[in-house]
Scaffold this active site. Sequence first.
Site, PDB file in Angstrom:
ATOM      1  N   GLY A  70       0.792  -1.230   0.000  1.00 50.47           N
ATOM      2  CA  GLY A  70       0.000   0.000   0.000  1.00 50.47           C
ATOM      3  C   GLY A  70       0.819   1.273   0.000  1.00 50.47           C
ATOM      4  O   GLY A  70       0.256   2.361  -0.142  1.00 50.47           O
ATOM      5  N   GLU A  71       2.139   1.156   0.172  1.00 53.35           N
ATOM      6  CA  GLU A  71       2.984   2.347   0.151  1.00 53.35           C
ATOM      7  C   GLU A  71       2.983   2.978  -1.246  1.00 53.35           C
ATOM      8  O   GLU A  71       2.813   2.301  -2.253  1.00 53.35           O
ATOM      9  CB  GLU A  71       4.426   1.995   0.541  1.00 53.35           C
ATOM     10  N   GLN A  87     -15.119  18.842   7.566  1.00 53.48           N
ATOM     11  CA  GLN A  87     -14.739  18.742   8.975  1.00 53.48           C
ATOM     12  C   GLN A  87     -13.980  20.010   9.375  1.00 53.48           C
ATOM     13  O   GLN A  87     -12.800  19.975   9.714  1.00 53.48           O
ATOM     14  CB  GLN A  87     -13.885  17.492   9.201  1.00 53.48           C
ATOM     15  N   ASP A 144     -30.128  25.608   1.050  1.00 51.37           N
ATOM     16  CA  ASP A 144     -30.131  25.953   2.473  1.00 51.37           C
ATOM     17  C   ASP A 144     -29.680  27.404   2.621  1.00 51.37           C
ATOM     18  O   ASP A 144     -29.248  28.041   1.659  1.00 51.37           O
ATOM     19  CB  ASP A 144     -29.213  25.016   3.285  1.00 51.37           C
ATOM     20  N   LYS A 152     -34.001  23.815   5.966  1.00 53.93           N
ATOM     21  CA  LYS A 152     -33.897  22.401   6.329  1.00 53.93           C
ATOM     22  C   LYS A 152     -33.145  22.246   7.637  1.00 53.93           C
ATOM     23  O   LYS A 152     -32.469  23.164   8.095  1.00 53.93           O
ATOM     24  CB  LYS A 152     -33.187  21.618   5.226  1.00 53.93           C
ATOM     25  N   ARG A 194     -30.654  19.296   9.896  1.00 54.49           N
ATOM     26  CA  ARG A 194     -29.860  18.067   9.770  1.00 54.49           C
ATOM     27  C   ARG A 194     -29.876  17.301  11.097  1.00 54.49           C
ATOM     28  O   ARG A 194     -29.136  17.653  12.015  1.00 54.49           O
ATOM     29  CB  ARG A 194     -28.414  18.405   9.390  1.00 54.49           C
TER      30      ARG A 194
END
Length: 350
Positions: A46-47, A105, A183, A209, A211
């Site tokens: 995976g490297e 985030q 929104d 709306k 959430r």
Amino acid sequence: MIKHNEENNEEINIFGLSASQDLANEVCEILKIKPKQVKTIRFMDGEILVESLDSVRGREIYVIQSTTQPVNENLMELLIAIDAFKRGSASKINVVIPYFGYARQDRKAKGRQPITAKLVADLITKAGADRVITIDIHSQQSMGFFDIPMDNFQTSQTLAEEIIKTIMEKKIDYKNCILVSPDHGGLTRVHKVDSYTGAMTNGIAVIAKRRPEPNKAEVEFVLGDIKGKTCFIIDDMIDSGGTIINAAKALKENGATDVYIFACHGLFNGPAKQRMEEAIKNNWVKQVVVTNTIEIPESKKFEGLKIISIAHLLADMIDASVHNCSLTDVYNDFKVNILNQVEKFLKENK
């Protein structure tokens, strides 16, 4: 738009990584330059190893990579590539991230949660980037997470141009066209699109709306006169599709004639394809339009999807940056061009 000259663009060095190779090639074609070559090797464990096949010593470079699915793998490839260019003695590394993963985030919604957008910004900076460019980042406050120059290019003019084109080609009565924000947070984006569409659209509506949990939204009410009108929903991204389809259904239930969905980033994760196909089949939505900030695989495409390119925007902005020209002037050129199209159409259709 800027007229690109091959001789003037010899100093532009553009590398496209795995997630944005097609977009990088398209930008280079517009700029009339050859894309620089980079090789990415993935080992069995995976490297990732990234190696530039062209010299970058003493050169300003642009590396294009969306951090889309698989997000972590594409992010690591980008970080490793930046390190490779830095150790290759590039004079300036401009990182172009058409779709910035982890941008949602950008705050702590509750205790003991990370602010991952800040973490990713720090990783990119620490890797050796000198400047970061994004396209319609989820929240513009995230620009403050970077300790290096950061530009967020907007697709308002690109979406507006396509809306105008849709109205013209489908012979929709422009007097009954309205822009819709899904929104309250998206109103600024819709106002910017409205500044380009001019008289081709009439007014703005917004959907209220709530959430209750991530990737789930409930429509409370529609604010604005949409009865008997063609609605163009403008959003920054489509993820699983549930929120935007509920918005489209709410518009139809409140009397909208037709609904078109326009968004910058088409992620189309999980049940998104099925939801889009159902919405188009049931005539809740006439068409879904997204840009090519994300290279959408064939398995996620569906009938009624249209992908438009942001390559011209990127090419013009990179050209202006390299030659130390105003980026604002690039937007102004786009705006003049679009409003001239609108004026010509209105004169011909009095």
